[in-house]
Design a protein around this motif. Sequence first.
Motif, PDB file in Angstrom:
ATOM      1  N   HIS A  48      -2.067  -3.084   0.997  1.00 51.36           N
ATOM      2  CA  HIS A  48      -2.614  -4.484   1.892  1.00 51.36           C
ATOM      3  C   HIS A  48      -1.443  -5.231   1.267  1.00 51.36           C
ATOM      4  O   HIS A  48      -0.910  -5.380   0.181  1.00 51.36           O
ATOM      5  CB  HIS A  48      -3.537  -5.400   1.273  1.00 51.36           C
ATOM      6  CG  HIS A  48      -4.986  -4.144   1.721  1.00 51.36           C
ATOM      7  ND1 HIS A  48      -5.461  -4.391   2.954  1.00 51.36           N
ATOM      8  CD2 HIS A  48      -5.591  -2.922   1.257  1.00 51.36           C
ATOM      9  CE1 HIS A  48      -6.802  -3.520   2.854  1.00 51.36           C
ATOM     10  NE2 HIS A  48      -6.190  -2.904   2.390  1.00 51.36           N
ATOM     11  N   TRP A  49      -0.709  -5.869   2.329  1.00 50.43           N
ATOM     12  CA  TRP A  49       0.381  -6.983   1.433  1.00 50.43           C
ATOM     13  C   TRP A  49       0.007  -8.301   2.063  1.00 50.43           C
ATOM     14  O   TRP A  49      -0.416  -8.247   3.084  1.00 50.43           O
ATOM     15  CB  TRP A  49       1.405  -6.932   2.808  1.00 50.43           C
ATOM     16  CG  TRP A  49       1.971  -5.372   3.118  1.00 50.43           C
ATOM     17  CD1 TRP A  49       1.287  -4.534   3.680  1.00 50.43           C
ATOM     18  CD2 TRP A  49       3.229  -4.496   1.731  1.00 50.43           C
ATOM     19  NE1 TRP A  49       2.395  -3.094   3.502  1.00 50.43           N
ATOM     20  CE2 TRP A  49       3.269  -3.176   2.560  1.00 50.43           C
ATOM     21  CE3 TRP A  49       4.095  -4.945   1.125  1.00 50.43           C
ATOM     22  CZ2 TRP A  49       4.467  -2.259   2.237  1.00 50.43           C
ATOM     23  CZ3 TRP A  49       4.651  -4.140   0.559  1.00 50.43           C
ATOM     24  CH2 TRP A  49       5.007  -3.330   1.330  1.00 50.43           C
ATOM     25  N   LYS A  70       3.609  -9.474  -2.802  1.00 48.43           N
ATOM     26  CA  LYS A  70       2.013  -8.908  -3.740  1.00 48.43           C
ATOM     27  C   LYS A  70       1.670  -7.599  -2.787  1.00 48.43           C
ATOM     28  O   LYS A  70       1.546  -7.737  -1.255  1.00 48.43           O
ATOM     29  CB  LYS A  70       1.525  -9.504  -4.642  1.00 48.43           C
ATOM     30  CG  LYS A  70       1.502 -10.890  -5.053  1.00 48.43           C
ATOM     31  CD  LYS A  70       0.156 -11.333  -5.561  1.00 48.43           C
ATOM     32  CE  LYS A  70       1.186 -12.875  -6.617  1.00 48.43           C
ATOM     33  NZ  LYS A  70       1.716 -13.808  -5.055  1.00 48.43           N
ATOM     34  N   PHE A  71       2.289  -6.989  -2.864  1.00 45.85           N
ATOM     35  CA  PHE A  71       0.690  -5.994  -2.390  1.00 45.85           C
ATOM     36  C   PHE A  71      -0.679  -5.068  -3.075  1.00 45.85           C
ATOM     37  O   PHE A  71      -0.050  -4.795  -4.344  1.00 45.85           O
ATOM     38  CB  PHE A  71       1.664  -4.170  -1.833  1.00 45.85           C
ATOM     39  CG  PHE A  71       2.769  -3.809  -2.998  1.00 45.85           C
ATOM     40  CD1 PHE A  71       2.101  -2.186  -3.497  1.00 45.85           C
ATOM     41  CD2 PHE A  71       3.716  -3.427  -3.436  1.00 45.85           C
ATOM     42  CE1 PHE A  71       3.060  -1.988  -3.857  1.00 45.85           C
ATOM     43  CE2 PHE A  71       4.215  -3.092  -3.879  1.00 45.85           C
ATOM     44  CZ  PHE A  71       3.528  -2.026  -4.938  1.00 45.85           C
ATOM     45  N   HIS A  72      -1.165  -4.995  -2.652  1.00 44.81           N
ATOM     46  CA  HIS A  72      -2.565  -4.211  -3.166  1.00 44.81           C
ATOM     47  C   HIS A  72      -2.420  -2.789  -2.754  1.00 44.81           C
ATOM     48  O   HIS A  72      -2.782  -2.797  -1.883  1.00 44.81           O
ATOM     49  CB  HIS A  72      -4.195  -5.125  -2.844  1.00 44.81           C
ATOM     50  CG  HIS A  72      -5.217  -4.914  -3.744  1.00 44.81           C
ATOM     51  ND1 HIS A  72      -5.388  -4.993  -5.273  1.00 44.81           N
ATOM     52  CD2 HIS A  72      -6.122  -3.379  -3.030  1.00 44.81           C
ATOM     53  CE1 HIS A  72      -6.689  -4.210  -4.740  1.00 44.81           C
ATOM     54  NE2 HIS A  72      -7.001  -3.102  -4.038  1.00 44.81           N
ATOM     55  N   VAL A  73      -2.828  -1.622  -3.328  1.00 43.20           N
ATOM     56  CA  VAL A  73      -3.041  -0.143  -3.255  1.00 43.20           C
ATOM     57  C   VAL A  73      -4.593  -0.016  -3.152  1.00 43.20           C
ATOM     58  O   VAL A  73      -4.915  -0.245  -4.025  1.00 43.20           O
ATOM     59  CB  VAL A  73      -2.190   0.741  -4.325  1.00 43.20           C
ATOM     60  CG1 VAL A  73      -2.278   2.024  -3.908  1.00 43.20           C
ATOM     61  CG2 VAL A  73      -1.039   0.385  -4.895  1.00 43.20           C
ATOM     62  N   TYR A 122       0.166  -5.208  -7.399  1.00 46.16           N
ATOM     63  CA  TYR A 122       2.087  -5.633  -7.800  1.00 46.16           C
ATOM     64  C   TYR A 122       2.382  -6.367  -7.298  1.00 46.16           C
ATOM     65  O   TYR A 122       2.010  -7.445  -5.831  1.00 46.16           O
ATOM     66  CB  TYR A 122       2.586  -4.617  -7.837  1.00 46.16           C
ATOM     67  CG  TYR A 122       2.110  -2.772  -8.342  1.00 46.16           C
ATOM     68  CD1 TYR A 122       2.112  -2.013  -9.402  1.00 46.16           C
ATOM     69  CD2 TYR A 122       1.226  -2.255  -7.735  1.00 46.16           C
ATOM     70  CE1 TYR A 122       1.783  -1.277  -9.726  1.00 46.16           C
ATOM     71  CE2 TYR A 122       0.413  -1.417  -8.326  1.00 46.16           C
ATOM     72  CZ  TYR A 122       0.964  -0.401  -9.323  1.00 46.16           C
ATOM     73  OH  TYR A 122      -0.014   0.759  -9.932  1.00 46.16           O
ATOM     74  N   GLU A 123       3.795  -7.887  -7.303  1.00 44.64           N
ATOM     75  CA  GLU A 123       4.302  -8.341  -7.128  1.00 44.64           C
ATOM     76  C   GLU A 123       5.833  -7.414  -6.666  1.00 44.64           C
ATOM     77  O   GLU A 123       6.133  -6.695  -8.176  1.00 44.64           O
ATOM     78  CB  GLU A 123       4.545  -9.242  -7.804  1.00 44.64           C
ATOM     79  CG  GLU A 123       5.328 -10.607  -7.487  1.00 44.64           C
ATOM     80  CD  GLU A 123       4.657 -11.709  -8.473  1.00 44.64           C
ATOM     81  OE1 GLU A 123       4.632 -12.665  -8.252  1.00 44.64           O
ATOM     82  OE2 GLU A 123       5.058 -11.761  -9.457  1.00 44.64           O
ATOM     83  N   PHE A 124       6.234  -7.489  -5.687  1.00 47.04           N
ATOM     84  CA  PHE A 124       7.628  -7.144  -5.713  1.00 47.04           C
ATOM     85  C   PHE A 124       8.442  -7.966  -4.894  1.00 47.04           C
ATOM     86  O   PHE A 124       8.548  -9.464  -4.153  1.00 47.04           O
ATOM     87  CB  PHE A 124       7.394  -6.145  -4.400  1.00 47.04           C
ATOM     88  CG  PHE A 124       7.242  -6.344  -3.116  1.00 47.04           C
ATOM     89  CD1 PHE A 124       8.451  -6.850  -2.148  1.00 47.04           C
ATOM     90  CD2 PHE A 124       5.980  -6.793  -2.482  1.00 47.04           C
ATOM     91  CE1 PHE A 124       8.310  -6.649  -1.016  1.00 47.04           C
ATOM     92  CE2 PHE A 124       5.644  -7.837  -0.865  1.00 47.04           C
ATOM     93  CZ  PHE A 124       6.773  -7.227  -0.727  1.00 47.04           C
ATOM     94  N   THR A 274       1.312  -4.241 -13.872  1.00 51.88           N
ATOM     95  CA  THR A 274       0.938  -4.699 -12.377  1.00 51.88           C
ATOM     96  C   THR A 274       0.749  -5.946 -12.996  1.00 51.88           C
ATOM     97  O   THR A 274       0.968  -6.718 -13.711  1.00 51.88           O
ATOM     98  CB  THR A 274      -0.536  -3.746 -12.226  1.00 51.88           C
ATOM     99  OG1 THR A 274      -1.347  -3.945 -14.080  1.00 51.88           O
ATOM    100  CG2 THR A 274      -1.032  -1.749 -11.889  1.00 51.88           C
ATOM    101  N   LEU A 275       0.161  -6.680 -11.362  1.00 51.81           N
ATOM    102  CA  LEU A 275      -0.387  -8.283 -11.490  1.00 51.81           C
ATOM    103  C   LEU A 275      -1.275  -8.240 -11.947  1.00 51.81           C
ATOM    104  O   LEU A 275      -1.932  -7.764 -11.494  1.00 51.81           O
ATOM    105  CB  LEU A 275       0.061  -8.324 -10.552  1.00 51.81           C
ATOM    106  CG  LEU A 275      -0.209 -10.248  -9.561  1.00 51.81           C
ATOM    107  CD1 LEU A 275       1.028 -10.915 -10.752  1.00 51.81           C
ATOM    108  CD2 LEU A 275      -0.210 -10.429  -8.080  1.00 51.81           C
TER     109      LEU A 275
END
Length: 414
Positions: A48-49, A70-73, A122-124, A274-275
């Motif tokens: 999820h972006w 950010k994206f959530h796994v 996570y932040e990217f 991780t964020l």
Amino acid sequence: MKLIKDKVAKLSFVALLVTVTAAMFYTPTASAHGEKSQAAFMRMRTIHWFDLNWSKDTVPVNDTMTISGKFHVFAGWPETVDKPEVSFLNIGIPGPVFIRQGSWIGGQLVPRSVSLELGETYEFKVLLKARRPGDWHIHTMMNVQGGGPIIGPGKWVTVTGSMGTFVNPVTTLLGDTIDLETYNLGNVYFWHAFWYALGLAWLAYWVRKPVFVPRYLAVEAGKADSLISATDRKVAMGFAAATIGIVAFGMSSTNAAYPVTTPLQAGLIRGMKTLEMPARTVNVKVEDATYRVPGRAMQMTLTITNNGDSAVRLGEFNTAGVRFLDPAVHEDETGYPDDLLAEEGLTVSDNSPIAPGTSRTVQVTASDAAWEVYRLADLIYDPDSRFAGLLFFFDEAGDRQMVTVDAPLIPSFI
């Protein structure tokens, strides 16, 4: 009559030839969005972006832009897709129209594959340098070993200028500065031409002999041994010896000219930072969820419990990169792609503030043409018809809290 038939046949053949030739030279501008080609459950239940930002809409050749967010796994990762234990942060673009100058996850440089944990955020950031002029659809993307590329939201970016001015200078380990765009290009052309010529020579030698039908007839007649003479065998051995010798010479001369080299790096980076998300004080239970096919709308019955110290309201539902907003609670000011943004697509039966320590059951509707345009409605035809997404709640101070939802989705055709 026969003359007329012959003329018709000739004209038909000419018309067919002209049509095929015209089709070969017709190159329409591609406008398809890659994420539509992926199954809805892949986009909803994997990565999820959110909070995405494309730093520029227009970039001159040789200038840079960044894609960050950010994206959530998703914790409810589908069983049919391999877990993201070996993943690579990538950008989905139509060819080398940009070059990637750096990628970071959690502030750490990630030039190779990483291991991601389910349920973590996570932040990217990815730094890109413009190379080829044109209008390009730039996607976020995560390549997962065994799961393929998982494509995220995309935005149109215009590259201006001339590709002829593009340069890509790098400094080697020996301190030399080279331009990767043109480095040793003459050598590349030479070897391509050389091997092409050698291949043509090999074909020319055999084409001068009987081919196709004569050879087939000889094989059928039991005379296959007569097709290859002693001279043919000697020529084949000569081609093989020459090929091996040339490859060996090229390898030795290259090693002598460039004694200092490093292999391609293929290790796996673990322990990604991780964020740290704010402590979750809002709990959501999905009582039921349906997708109403005629209205292109998903309806959810949610029981929301506020265990925090401040009243909250639901402002956004994000799934597969499509954002449904309640404008009375939250408005987008980031320049998010219009086709992925339903600014008035979220309605709540009672979206008054939910006081601390209280619960409320509400009907939530996420409606927009994006359900059909981005083929998210195809989810109802999957053998495991489940939806997933992110709910964003906002308190009185404007602070945001993210809650994931995952539940079966029942279609409604009335």
